[in-house]
Design an enzyme around this catalytic site. Structure first.
Site, PDB file in Angstrom:
ATOM      1  N   HIS B 125       0.837  -1.215   0.000  1.00 32.67           N
ATOM      2  CA  HIS B 125       0.000   0.000   0.000  1.00 32.67           C
ATOM      3  C   HIS B 125       0.872   1.265   0.000  1.00 32.67           C
ATOM      4  CE1 HIS B 125      -3.548   2.495   1.211  1.00 32.67           C
ATOM      5  NE2 HIS B 125      -2.591   3.230   1.770  1.00 32.67           N
ATOM      6  N   GLU B 126       1.823   1.314   0.900  1.00 40.87           N
ATOM      7  CA  GLU B 126       2.621   2.545   1.026  1.00 40.87           C
ATOM      8  C   GLU B 126       3.495   2.788  -0.207  1.00 40.87           C
ATOM      9  OE1 GLU B 126       1.942   4.637   3.296  1.00 40.87           O
ATOM     10  OE2 GLU B 126       0.629   3.270   4.395  1.00 40.87           O
ATOM     11  N   HIS B 129       1.738   4.866  -2.593  1.00 40.83           N
ATOM     12  CA  HIS B 129       1.851   6.315  -2.322  1.00 40.83           C
ATOM     13  C   HIS B 129       3.201   6.844  -2.814  1.00 40.83           C
ATOM     14  CE1 HIS B 129      -1.837   6.631  -0.172  1.00 40.83           C
ATOM     15  NE2 HIS B 129      -1.452   5.972   0.904  1.00 40.83           N
ATOM     16  N   HIS B 135      -5.558   7.411  -2.249  1.00 43.19           N
ATOM     17  CA  HIS B 135      -6.431   6.346  -1.765  1.00 43.19           C
ATOM     18  C   HIS B 135      -7.565   6.060  -2.750  1.00 43.19           C
ATOM     19  CE1 HIS B 135      -4.968   7.008   2.598  1.00 43.19           C
ATOM     20  NE2 HIS B 135      -4.318   6.025   2.015  1.00 43.19           N
TER      21      HIS B 135
END
Lengths: 133, 197
Positions: B125-126, B129, B135
């Site tokens: 997930h990170e 980013h 998101h």
């Protein structure tokens, strides 16, 4: 703390860990079914949560415990982003979602979002209308 | 999927990115391997490549575990709550909450520890980013903001793939399944294992 797999987690950690679950956002559990116009001790913390993740854009110098328009608007946007029923109230499904662990990055940056709340709804998109004959 | 305001990305001349771990964390090789797998999931779908370097301060992506206030204005909050955060390109800062009970192997769904968090799931997930994704409201997507404890979610969903490929284009060898399109070394290992069997 790293665990190569589940079994080596020291059993002594388990009770401590269970207790500390409430340390982060578990206090939100007590806001069950409160809605606009209410004043509940601790709502200021929830407003800070929404401010942190971009749902209340400007940080007032002093958040109050009032369930005001800012909080209701934030709730609606949050519920839309997370595919919850948009009630504007602190219902149980919303609270259960609020206490979930999550990424610390905001959902809304500089007041803009392209999560669900930034998407056009079916009512303002052009639809093909058909009539049955 | 979403992107950060202004759609920041790594520039076309910086698609081979290096990453490094904060030396003070003294991560084991097993923990570092978790991040390698997470990076491979994104490189499988894009032209981006990732390689580890020991030079933390010159690395493009800097990975560190921190407790509480760690100087970036976004303090961590202890067990659960916020698990990690990462900055948009080209910052490369990737911070994880050192107080979490990170699980790096095994079947996390059977854990008796209610606060066990899967490190690879959070890392995938990170990294999204770090590469420029925000998101997503798609619950199956890696970029959905929440993850329950004792849950593993590491496969890129179509929403993630569409998002990242809108920023960097597609990896020509990407076959639509992030789990089976990792680099050639892994493909060779799979093949060899199959021959042996």
């Amino acid at each position: 703390r790293f665990f190569p797999n589940i079994s080596p987690i020291p059993p002594s950690l388990v009770p401590n860990v269970t207790a500390s679950v409430s340390a982060a956002w578990d206090a939100f559990q007590k806001f069950g079914n409160c809605h606009a116009g209410d004043k509940v001790e601790g709502l200021a913390k929830l407003k800070k949560y929404f401010n942190y993740f971009g749902y209340i854009p400007n940080l007032p110098s002093n958040f109050t415990d009032d369930f005001d328009d800012d909080l209701q608007s934030a709730l609606r946007t949050y519920q839309k982003n997370f595919n919850l029923n948009v009630t504007g109230e602190l219902d149980q499904p919303t609270i259960q979602h609020l206490v979930k662990p999550r990424c610390g990055n905001p959902d809304i940056v500089n007041g803009t979002t392209t999560m669900n709340s930034g998407k056009p709804t079916s009512s303002n998109t052009s639809n093909l209308h058909t009539v049955a004959h | 999927y979403s992107t950060f305001p202004g759609t920041p990305v790594w520039p076309p001349n910086r698609l081979d990115l290096t990453y490094a771990f904060l030396p003070e964390n003294n991560l084991s090789d097993e923990a570092k391997a978790v991040f390698l797998r997470a990076f491979q999931r994104w490189s499988a779908a894009t032209p981006l490549n990732f390689s580890e370097t020991t030079s933390f301060y010159t690395a493009d992506i800097k990975i560190g575990f921190f407790s509480g206030d760690h100087g970036d204005g976004e303090p961590f909050d202890g067990v659960l709550g916020t698990l990690a955060h990462a900055f948009s390109p080209p910052s490369g800062r990737f911070h994880l909450d050192a107080d979490e009970n990170w699980v790096i192997a095994g079947d996390i769904s059977t854990s008796s520890v209610t606060t066990a968090v899967d490190l690879e799931s959070v890392a995938v997930h990170e990294i999204g980013h770090l590469l420029g994704l925000g998101h997503s409201s798609v619950e199956e997507a890696i970029m959905f903001p929440t993850i329950s404890s004792r849950t593993k979610k590491v496969e890129l969903a179509s929403d993630d793939v569409l998002g990242i490929q809108s920023l960097y284009g597609a990896n020509p060898s990407y076959n639509g399944s992030s789990g089976s399109s990792t680099p050639s070394t892994q493909a060779r290992e799979t093949s060899a294992a199959g021959d042996h069997h």
